[in-house]
Design an enzyme around this catalytic site. Structure first.
Site, PDB file in Angstrom:
ATOM      1  N   CYS A   2       4.050 124.598  33.253  1.00  0.00           N
ATOM      2  CA  CYS A   2       5.413 124.300  33.654  1.00  0.00           C
ATOM      3  C   CYS A   2       6.256 124.082  32.399  1.00  0.00           C
ATOM      4  CB  CYS A   2       5.545 123.072  34.531  1.00  0.00           C
ATOM      5  SG  CYS A   2       4.648 123.198  36.065  1.00  0.00           S
ATOM      6  N   ARG A  27       4.726 129.277  29.965  1.00  0.00           N
ATOM      7  CA  ARG A  27       4.104 128.034  30.446  1.00  0.00           C
ATOM      8  C   ARG A  27       3.841 128.066  31.952  1.00  0.00           C
ATOM      9  NH1 ARG A  27       4.532 123.886  26.727  1.00  0.00           N
ATOM     10  NH2 ARG A  27       4.173 122.377  28.384  1.00  0.00           N
ATOM     11  N   TRP A  75       4.196 126.376  37.062  1.00  0.00           N
ATOM     12  CA  TRP A  75       2.825 126.827  37.274  1.00  0.00           C
ATOM     13  C   TRP A  75       2.302 125.916  38.378  1.00  0.00           C
ATOM     14  CZ3 TRP A  75      -2.184 124.897  37.089  1.00  0.00           C
ATOM     15  CH2 TRP A  75      -3.206 125.862  37.076  1.00  0.00           C
ATOM     16  N   ASN A 101       6.855 118.169  34.658  1.00  0.00           N
ATOM     17  CA  ASN A 101       5.672 118.888  34.178  1.00  0.00           C
ATOM     18  C   ASN A 101       4.542 117.869  34.118  1.00  0.00           C
ATOM     19  OD1 ASN A 101       4.808 120.008  30.802  1.00  0.00           O
ATOM     20  ND2 ASN A 101       3.775 120.386  32.704  1.00  0.00           N
ATOM     21  N   GLY A 102       3.448 118.130  34.826  1.00  0.00           N
ATOM     22  CA  GLY A 102       2.342 117.178  34.856  1.00  0.00           C
ATOM     23  C   GLY A 102       1.841 117.030  36.277  1.00  0.00           C
ATOM     24  N   GLU A 490     -15.168 136.253  23.040  1.00  0.00           N
ATOM     25  CA  GLU A 490     -13.708 136.354  22.945  1.00  0.00           C
ATOM     26  C   GLU A 490     -13.225 137.714  23.479  1.00  0.00           C
ATOM     27  OE1 GLU A 490     -11.390 134.433  22.641  1.00  0.00           O
ATOM     28  OE2 GLU A 490      -9.675 135.552  21.909  1.00  0.00           O
ATOM     29  N   LYS A 494     -10.635 138.152  26.633  1.00  0.00           N
ATOM     30  CA  LYS A 494      -9.383 138.918  26.543  1.00  0.00           C
ATOM     31  C   LYS A 494      -9.327 139.958  27.659  1.00  0.00           C
ATOM     32  CE  LYS A 494      -7.475 136.925  24.462  1.00  0.00           C
ATOM     33  NZ  LYS A 494      -7.836 135.824  23.609  1.00  0.00           N
ATOM     34  N   GLU A 497      -8.850 138.340  31.129  1.00  0.00           N
ATOM     35  CA  GLU A 497      -7.590 137.611  31.236  1.00  0.00           C
ATOM     36  C   GLU A 497      -6.392 138.529  31.487  1.00  0.00           C
ATOM     37  OE1 GLU A 497      -5.590 134.246  28.355  1.00  0.00           O
ATOM     38  OE2 GLU A 497      -6.837 135.768  27.466  1.00  0.00           O
ATOM     39  N   HIS A 513     -32.622 139.435  29.360  1.00  0.00           N
ATOM     40  CA  HIS A 513     -32.971 138.251  30.157  1.00  0.00           C
ATOM     41  C   HIS A 513     -32.172 138.183  31.456  1.00  0.00           C
ATOM     42  CE1 HIS A 513     -35.549 136.820  26.969  1.00  0.00           C
ATOM     43  NE2 HIS A 513     -34.598 137.183  26.111  1.00  0.00           N
ATOM     44  N   LYS A 612       0.178 129.649  29.382  1.00  0.00           N
ATOM     45  CA  LYS A 612      -0.306 129.596  28.003  1.00  0.00           C
ATOM     46  C   LYS A 612      -0.814 128.211  27.624  1.00  0.00           C
ATOM     47  CE  LYS A 612       0.119 131.249  23.484  1.00  0.00           C
ATOM     48  NZ  LYS A 612      -1.139 132.006  23.398  1.00  0.00           N
TER      49      LYS A 612
HETATM   50  O1  M6R Z   1      -3.373 126.029  22.942  1.00  0.00           O
HETATM   51  P1  M6R Z   1      -4.871 126.017  22.900  1.00  0.00           P
HETATM   52  O2  M6R Z   1      -5.416 126.757  21.743  1.00  0.00           O
HETATM   53  O3  M6R Z   1      -5.437 124.634  22.994  1.00  0.00           O
HETATM   54  O4  M6R Z   1      -5.313 126.797  24.211  1.00  0.00           O
HETATM   55  C1  M6R Z   1      -6.651 126.871  24.584  1.00  0.00           C
HETATM   56  C2  M6R Z   1      -6.862 127.913  25.661  1.00  0.00           C
HETATM   57  O5  M6R Z   1      -6.152 127.577  26.818  1.00  0.00           O
HETATM   58  C3  M6R Z   1      -6.431 129.307  25.204  1.00  0.00           C
HETATM   59  O6  M6R Z   1      -7.082 129.687  24.037  1.00  0.00           O
HETATM   60  C4  M6R Z   1      -6.712 130.348  26.295  1.00  0.00           C
HETATM   61  O7  M6R Z   1      -8.085 130.475  26.493  1.00  0.00           O
HETATM   62  C5  M6R Z   1      -6.077 131.683  25.907  1.00  0.00           C
HETATM   63  N1  M6R Z   1      -5.124 132.061  26.897  1.00  0.00           N
HETATM   64  C6  M6R Z   1      -7.047 132.797  25.815  1.00  0.00           C
HETATM   65  O8  M6R Z   1      -6.424 133.980  25.449  1.00  0.00           O
END
Ligand code: M6R
Length: 617
Positions: A2, A27, A75, A101-102, A490, A494, A497, A513, A612
């Site tokens: 948010c 956000r 959000w 927000n929260g 990673e 990606k 996501e 395994h 984000k």
């Molecule tokens: O702002 P931060 O680095 O603490 O965020 C952590 C994760 O939420 C962030 O890396 C998330 O996994 C990304 N969207 C991945 O691309």
């Protein structure tokens, strides 16, 4: 999660707010809304499910004119995305508007109590309950008195709240006045001469002012166009500092790129250089990280390190573990921040905890920081966002200096985090047993990284062709070993996501395994297999996939053409020190997921269900 923007001044508030919301859409983007006090002194609310563009359209058709207003991009936590559940929410009188927000954890109890007193709620949100609650404590009449009463009402209501909040509140009886407060959700005040802003992130206001005040938890801010006052929740005056924002409005724009993610991938040669600039100490064949606030003696006494983070930052931590253990021989544990905060790992006095975060606002990482400090440990932050909560609450640390990262998928923050962790590993290693020669070699290798990353980015078109070929894949596997085990995780994150293809990352040898059951003609496997100490092992694993008709995409070192005979696709990366390899090998993975997402018509910068900055548990 948010985003909040508030404005008081002489401009048309709704335009300033819409522009700010567009900058904060990363956000959350389930719905958005504004509340403006119009010229007649009435609150006008416009809300719309979906992106800010839908709200902009609504306001174009049905303008809300006025010079003070609050706004929100959501959000969803409590209640589905809808016009009704969108913020701002009003109190019972319809004169007080609130954005939040929260999470108000005790909202059901508060709601039941208010309902017994005759309050009717329009939405399913926790936020509307808070608006009503503040309204019950407000009984302002004349303007001067009204300001005090509104602040008093906010204070009394917040005293009954369990949970987290960053809020903005306005009341139509008190034009030219806004109250903000925070606990656990970020809030920043933008300072103009005759105008003031309230926002979840400076990115929303940086095109209006470079001067910002970062609120701390349990602070309430009282804003007028030409006045700021900050108090604690208990009512004492609080000191504050005006900081200058460390990036320009242009840096937060997409420029000529179709997506922020692509822009941020392309920025990596510069962001990596910014991460090591001024931190390479040639005379000592080592690195300097002054912000750690540890004396050489204290650094030498460190006998254990805990690295905490979430998502991509967690993967950077995993690379860091391999780097520090290999270069400095200090035992390292990587902790998922959300687990660390609730378990009780034994930590001794020479353990240093690092929290890693791009945004500096991730709630679980922040909680891990506080848990570490509560137990008397020094907790250091590796953070990108200057002035963020983690940056301010940690006992020291290093900024990443990546510049604003707006695409939801983390890219340049990962390579900067790993670069800073490499500097840390080198620094700790040189204080122990690494030779001058080794240190010098590492420094030279680090300096070469930007140029090498640039070379990989130049292969974007070839990588796009691979994405076109396989973009109908129902699932993908990502496999790597040693330093590239975390890179495989990673790469899979990606891909999931932003392209919504199910992807899983594994240490290559784990394939046998269980994972190998997924191999089929439809499921491509991406191997991260530079010519390193485990290259031959990776070749064997690739052969096993091949033998089962699985398509294979290999990322390997330039000059290693033998793979062209076994793998279906080969992407080359320049040679580099094994420890630093993830900084290079992740780049083709970022480009691969980007091109897959574009080919599949996905919303690259705003993937579904995500935000984000994860500021709720
Ligand atoms: O702002 P931060 O680095 O603490 O965020 C952590 C994760 O939420 C962030 O890396 C998330 O996994 C990304 N969207 C991945 O691309």
């Amino acid at each position: 999660m948010c985003g909040i923007v508030g404005y008081l001044g002489k401009k048309q508030a709704s335009q300033v707010l819409l522009h700010g919301l567009e900058r904060l859409e990363y956000r959350g983007y389930d719905s958005s809304g504004v509340a403006v006090v119009d010229e007649a002194g009435d609150i006008q609310v416009r809300k719309k499910e979906g992106r800010v563009a839908a709200l902009r359209q609504e306001i174009q058709e049905n303008p809300a004119q006025g010079q003070i207003g609050i706004s929100h991009t959501r959000w969803a936590t409590h209640g589905e995305p809808s016009d009704t559940n969108a913020h701002p929410h009003l109190d019972r009188s319809g004169k007080l508007a609130l954005v939040h927000n929260g999470v108000i954890e005790n909202y059901l109890q508060l709601r039941d109590r208010l309902a017994q007193d005759g309050h009717e709620f329009r939405s399913e949100t926790d936020t509307e309950v808070l608006a009503h609650l503040i309204g019950t404590f407000y009984d302002g009449s004349d303007e001067a008195d009204g300001q005090l009463r509104l602040v008093g009402a906010v204070r009394e209501a917040l005293a009954q709240v369990v949970g987290t909040y960053g809020i903005g509140v306005i009341h139509e009886d008190i034009p030219d006045f806004m109250v903000g407060a925070r606990l656990g959700s970020p809030l920043v005040v933008g300072v103009g001469k005759t105008e003031k802003f309230l926002a979840s992130d400076v990115g929303a206001i940086v095109s209006h002012t470079q001067e910002a005040i970062y609120l701390s938890d349990r602070e309430i801010v009282l804003l007028k166009p030409d006045e700021i006052s900050i108090e604690t929740l208990e009512g004492d005056l609080a000191d504050y500092e005006v900081s200058t924002v460390d990036f320009t409005p242009e840096q937060a724009e997409k420029g000529n790129f179709p997506h922020y993610m692509l822009k941020e991938i392309h920025e990596q040669p510069v962001s990596i250089e910014n991460a090591f600039r001024g931190r390479l100490a040639d005379s000592q064949a080592s690195a300097v990280l002054g912000g750690l606030n540890l004396t050489p003696r204290e650094l030498r006494d460190v006998d254990r390190i805990v690295l905490c983070g979430c998502g991509t930052a967690l993967h950077a931590a995993m690379v860091g573990e391999y780097m520090i253990e290999s270069l400095a021989r200090i035992p390292v544990e990587v902790e998922v921040a959300s687990e660390f905060r609730y378990r009780n790992p034994p930590l001794d006095k020479n353990t240093v905890v690092f929290v890693i975060s791009q945004s500096g606002e991730t709630i679980d990482t922040l909680a891990a920081l506080r848990e570490g400090q509560r137990k008397g440990h020094r907790v250091l932050g590796l953070v990108n966002s200057v002035g963020s909560t983690i940056a301010r609450e940690s006992d020291g640390g290093s900024y990443l200096h990546s510049g604003p990262e707006i695409g939801v998928a983390a890219t340049k923050s990962f390579t900067s985090q790993v670069t800073v962790l490499a500097l840390l590993a080198l620094l700790l290693g040189r204080m122990r047993h690494l030779s001058v020669d080794y240190g010098q070699k590492m420094l030279a290798e680090i300096r070469e990284l930007p140029k090498k990353v640039e070379q990989i980015i130049n292969q974007s078109e070839a990588i796009r062709r691979i994405a076109v070929k396989y973009n109908e894949a129902p699932a993908m596997l990502f496999l790597g070993r040693q330093f590239n085990y975390a890179t495989a995780l990673e790469g899979a994150l990606k891909m999931k996501e932003i392209s919504y293809i199910f992807a899983s990352g594994h240490a290559s040898a784990e394939l046998k395994h269980g994972v190998i059951a997924l191999v089929s003609e439809e499921v491509p496997s991406v191997f991260i297999m530079p010519k390193d100490s485990v290259y031959e092992k990776n070749v064997s694993t690739l052969e096993e996939v091949k033998a089962r008709k699985g398509p294979t995409i290999a990322i390997t070192t330039e000059g290693n053409s033998e793979l062209e005979r076994i793998a279906d696709e080969v992407i080359y990366i320049p040679e580099c020190h094994e420890t630093l390899n993830p900084i290079l090998s992740v780049v083709p993975l970022q480009l691969l997921s980007y091109h897959f997402a574009v080919e599949r018509g996905c919303d690259v910068d705003k993937p579904r269900n995500l935000a984000k900055s994860v500021t709720v548990e």
